[in-house]
Design a protein around this motif. Structure first.
Motif, short mmCIF file in Angstrom:
data_model
loop_
_atom_site.label_atom_id
_atom_site.label_comp_id
_atom_site.label_asym_id
_atom_site.label_seq_id
_atom_site.Cartn_x
_atom_site.Cartn_y
_atom_site.Cartn_z
N GLY A 337 0.82 -1.21 0.00
CA GLY A 337 0.00 0.00 0.00
C GLY A 337 0.85 1.26 0.00
N PHE A 338 1.85 1.29 0.87
CA PHE A 338 2.75 2.45 0.90
C PHE A 338 3.54 2.57 -0.41
N LYS A 339 3.96 1.42 -0.93
CA LYS A 339 4.75 1.44 -2.17
C LYS A 339 3.93 1.96 -3.35
N LYS A 340 2.70 1.46 -3.49
CA LYS A 340 1.87 1.88 -4.62
C LYS A 340 1.37 3.31 -4.48
N ALA A 341 1.24 3.79 -3.26
CA ALA A 341 0.76 5.16 -3.04
C ALA A 341 1.86 6.19 -3.28
N LEU A 342 3.11 5.72 -3.27
CA LEU A 342 4.24 6.66 -3.31
C LEU A 342 4.23 7.54 -4.54
N SER A 343 4.02 6.95 -5.73
CA SER A 343 4.11 7.74 -6.96
C SER A 343 3.06 8.84 -7.01
N ALA A 344 1.82 8.52 -6.61
CA ALA A 344 0.76 9.53 -6.63
C ALA A 344 1.05 10.64 -5.63
N ILE A 345 1.54 10.27 -4.43
CA ILE A 345 1.84 11.28 -3.41
C ILE A 345 2.99 12.18 -3.85
N LEU A 346 4.05 11.57 -4.36
CA LEU A 346 5.20 12.36 -4.80
C LEU A 346 4.84 13.27 -5.97
N ASP A 347 4.16 12.73 -6.97
CA ASP A 347 3.80 13.54 -8.15
C ASP A 347 2.91 14.71 -7.76
N GLY A 348 1.91 14.44 -6.91
CA GLY A 348 1.00 15.51 -6.50
C GLY A 348 1.70 16.59 -5.71
N ASN A 349 2.54 16.19 -4.75
CA ASN A 349 3.23 17.16 -3.91
C ASN A 349 4.33 17.90 -4.66
N ILE A 350 5.08 17.18 -5.48
CA ILE A 350 6.16 17.83 -6.24
C ILE A 350 5.59 18.84 -7.23
N THR A 351 4.48 18.50 -7.87
CA THR A 351 3.85 19.42 -8.81
C THR A 351 3.47 20.73 -8.12
N THR A 352 2.85 20.63 -6.95
CA THR A 352 2.47 21.83 -6.21
C THR A 352 3.70 22.54 -5.66
N LEU A 353 4.71 21.77 -5.26
CA LEU A 353 5.95 22.37 -4.74
C LEU A 353 6.67 23.19 -5.81
N ILE A 354 6.64 22.71 -7.05
CA ILE A 354 7.24 23.47 -8.16
C ILE A 354 6.59 24.84 -8.27
N ALA A 355 5.26 24.85 -8.20
CA ALA A 355 4.54 26.12 -8.29
C ALA A 355 4.92 27.04 -7.13
N ALA A 356 5.01 26.48 -5.92
CA ALA A 356 5.34 27.29 -4.73
C ALA A 356 6.74 27.88 -4.84
N ILE A 357 7.70 27.11 -5.36
CA ILE A 357 9.08 27.60 -5.50
C ILE A 357 9.14 28.76 -6.48
N VAL A 358 8.45 28.62 -7.61
CA VAL A 358 8.44 29.70 -8.61
C VAL A 358 7.79 30.96 -8.04
N LEU A 359 6.66 30.80 -7.36
CA LEU A 359 5.96 31.95 -6.78
C LEU A 359 6.83 32.64 -5.73
#
Length: 751
Positions: A337-359
């Motif tokens: 469960g943790f392994k399969k959830a990792l990609s969705a969690i990382l992609d979602g958070n990294i995408t938003t983090l990219i926006a926050a860094i630029v802002l």
């Protein structure tokens, strides 16, 4: 994990929770180090220092000069707080408001006295002025003997770089005087040609004298000569109740989220609750440690990161249930469960983090403050969800919670026909979007203005009143603001109490001369205005009115817009890269447009004031919505790899993917909605005006993620497949005509 290690983990987490709660609630030592009460709050929540400058008499200047000076001052005061604001008051005054500070004299001393600055040769020839200096800082370096010394480092603009390069090349060995308001404040000797736009002034500086010179140079780059006419310590713009009700609403919202998680996920829900409490404690402690300024917009960033922290836990525990339902052991289900959830969690958070860094890198003011709290929250939410939650769930399992009943199972659901009914969802989305433009046209036709622009965007009137008694902020909110609203007919009223007296500054929409007279009479009759003797012996009321400019300058707006465009662009490039399909990124863009326009419709329809929180709200919805979309796309990508499109149509595969993630979509939207709904219920008017569009955005984001994104991707994918099939048929037909066999191609297996 052994039982001994499991006991250590549980004991450590319990101790960590107690330590965190003590730190943020009480703090340590006489200064309550680490306590939430020490978090620096913005001018809207706690007040700060207000300084008013006036253009010195005798200067000829244009509005462009005034705008340039305001912008440069805004850059200066950002060093004190990202939430500091600078705006024009009347024709020749500039007001600076710096939150989180209480010593006006110290700010004035550090900021420097605004005046003219020139760099002159020894014969008096001016080679450049202060406007061609982009920055000046005190620094510590080592001389040739290895001794520490203080210097002033200068950085010039492109124009200044060329002028300084020419002067230093032609006048090596001579002095260049730095003249401030006619006085020579420094006269360094040119040792060599300086052509890179940076120079270092050395001498017998102490840290204080180096900082003073740097301050003179920085402030001397202003286009106008200014003089200070007043400085005050002022109270919170949003009133005394804004912060307390926000805290109460936040606590209630967090409690509701934890209760819901426990009801839905049982033992994992308890673990998620522990992780969320730790996350909240870490967030408050980090805001304190990094000396961040928390404003209403910053609270939006915190709420978004809490939503993402909940989302990560929901994804993980939903995955664990799916694995248990598939017949796997509880231990295997936890790991998988943790392994399969990792990609969705990382992609979602990294995408938003990219926006926050630029802002954070490009924007200023409120947007920058929002980005900082969001970046901090994302990092902490991933840590608590992926590290702390995993440690605790494995420890609980080792200590005896091994039965499936503690974790639950995922009921098998027949795929819902989302794609088949896509026309219905598209019609609903278009109707919701059209509410905004229609409301704007109706409002404009009625003479109200298309949108209810706040003072941050359109300026207003500042009314400075000294009353006959000393009113508290709460009394101002309850007794005086209603009197002002009766005259203005507008609920947007900012009140700032000047410390140490009866003076209060009110900011409202622009008032006509007649409205100013009515307001003066109403306040004098119902509240009581102090009187004073004028020079000619007559009696006058202690009240004055000034027109103020917008606090969000054109430069700040353009920077914010450019930052948002770049941020969204980079987010979509990341999605394209991670999913190897530009159609996923395109579908995400269209969904974001729907969500933003849906929130925009709320502002237009309900006539909510469009101000600083409008920007933060829109950014919050963009981050929230993209995260929800990525979770669904991640499941579609996974099912494409595992599925067989010859046995199952693409539409059914998409429907199955959305149905599998539907629980996550509902619970995440519901928990985030509850957090903001609590703010809406207990908050003051300004908080409710912020919470309502946020709730609208959550509904819009949930709708677009579930009902629109999959269908949009399906349409683009189907058309692309149809074009490829048509091209293949055409090649095959051409091959038959020419007598050649068509080339045999193998599938790469990519979607």
């Amino acid at each position: 994990m052994t039982k001994k290690k499991a006991k250590i983990v549980v004991s450590f987490m319990a101790a960590l929770m107690v330590l965190t709660l003590i730190t943020v609630s009480i703090g340590w030592g006489p200064t309550h180090t680490g306590s939430a009460r020490n978090i620096k709050l913005g001018l809207d929540l706690s007040g700060g220092v207000s300084i008013t400058y006036q253009v010195k008499e005798g200067q000829d200047y244009t509005q462009e000069d005034m705008d340039d000076t305001i912008y440069k001052l805004q850059q200066r005061v950002t060093n004190y707080s990202t939430e500091a604001s600078v705006y024009q008051e009347g024709d020749n005054r500039i007001n600076i408001e710096i939150p989180g500070v209480t010593n006006a004299d110290q700010i004035l001393e550090e900021l420097g006295k605004p005046g003219s600055l020139d760099f002159e040769l020894s014969d008096g020839t001016v080679i450049l002025d202060g406007s061609e200096v982009s920055d000046a800082r005190a620094a510590s370096t080592q001389d040739n003997m290895g001794n520490s010394q203080y210097v002033v480092e200068l950085t010039f603009t492109d124009k200044g770089t060329k002028a300084f390069a020419d002067a230093t090349t032609n006048h090596v060995g001579e002095q260049i005087k730095i003249v401030y308001d006619g006085d020579v404040v420094s006269a360094p000797t040119v040792r060599e040609a300086i052509t890179d736009g940076k120079c270092e002034i050395s001498g017998n500086f102490t840290i204080n004298t180096a900082q003073d010179l740097a301050s003179y140079i920085r402030i001397g780059s202003l286009s106008l000569k200014l003089e200070e006419i007043r400085s005050n310590v002022v109270g919170a713009q949003l009133g005394e109740k804004a912060l307390s009700t926000s805290l109460i609403g936040g606590i209630i919202g967090l409690a509701l989220v934890i209760i819901l998680m426990i009801i839905v996920y049982k033992v994992p829900g308890v673990i998620a609750g522990i992780a969320l409490v730790l996350y909240t404690g870490f967030e408050l402690a980090a805001l304190n440690a990094f000396n961040m300024t928390l404003t209403l917009a910053g609270i939006a960033g915190v709420i978004l990161s809490i939503g993402m922290a909940v989302d990560a836990n929901v994804i993980i525990y939903s995955r664990i249930r799916e694995e248990i339902t598939a017949g796997n052991s509880v231990k295997s289900s936890i790991d998988t469960g943790f392994k399969k959830a990792l990609s969705a969690i990382l992609d979602g958070n990294i995408t938003t983090l990219i926006a926050a860094i630029v802002l954070n890198a490009m924007a200023t003011g409120t947007v920058k403050g929002f980005a900082q709290t969001l970046m901090l929250g994302i990092i902490l939410s991933m840590f608590t969800a992926l590290i702390i939650s995993r440690l605790i769930v494995n420890a609980f399992y080792t200590l005896g919670m091994k039965d499936q009943k503690y974790y639950g199972t995922a009921p098998e659901r027949k795929p819902i026909a989302f794609v088949e009914k896509r026309k219905i969802w598209f019609i609903v989305a278009i109707c919701a979007i059209l509410v905004g433009p229609c409301s704007m046209m109706i409002n404009k036709a009625a003479g109200k203005g298309a949108l209810n622009l706040s003072m941050e965007f359109r300026g207003g009137t500042s009314t400075d009143v000294t009353f006959t008694k000393n009113y508290t902020i709460e009394e101002i909110d309850d007794q005086i603001k209603p009197v002002i609203q009766d005259v203005t007919g507008d609920a947007e009223i900012q009140a700032q109490k000047v410390a140490g007296g009866n003076e209060v500054i009110f900011k409202t929409r622009v008032l006509t001369l007649k409205e100013r007279e009515e307001l003066q009479d109403a306040l004098d009759k119902e509240i009581g205005i102090e009187e004073y003797k004028t020079d000619d012996g007559t009696t006058a009321r202690s009240i004055s009115f000034e027109t103020i400019s917008s606090t969000i300058s054109s430069e700040m707006r353009s920077h914010a817009i450019v930052a948002v465009i770049i941020a969204v662009g980079l987010m979509l490039v990341y999605i394209w890269f991670r999913f190897s399909d530009i159609r996923f990124a395109t579908a995400a863009v269209l969904a974001l447009c729907h969500d933003v326009l849906g929130v925009f419709a709320c502002y237009a329809l309900v006539r909510i004031s469009v101000g600083n929180t409008f920007i933060a709200c829109m950014l919050t919805i963009v981050g929230y919505s993209i995260n929800a979309t990525i979770v669904i796309f991640d499941r579609i990508r996974e099912n494409l790899k595992l599925g067989d499109l010859k046995k199952e149509s693409l539409a059914v595969l998409i429907d199955r993917s959305i149905t599998q993630t539907l629980t996550r979509s509902i619970y995440t939207s519901l928990t985030t909605f509850l957090s903001i709904f609590a703010l809406f219920i207990v908050g003051v008017a300004s908080i409710r005006e912020f919470a309502l569009p946020m709730m609208t955005g959550i509904v819009a984001g949930g709708f677009s993620s579930v009902f629109l994104t999959g269908s949009l991707w399906y349409i683009m994918r189907s058309r692309s497949d149809a074009r490829q099939a048509a091209a293949a048929r055409e090649r095959k037909k051409s091959g038959k005509k020419s007598g050649k066999k068509p080339e045999k191609k193998t599938s790469s297996g990519k979607a």
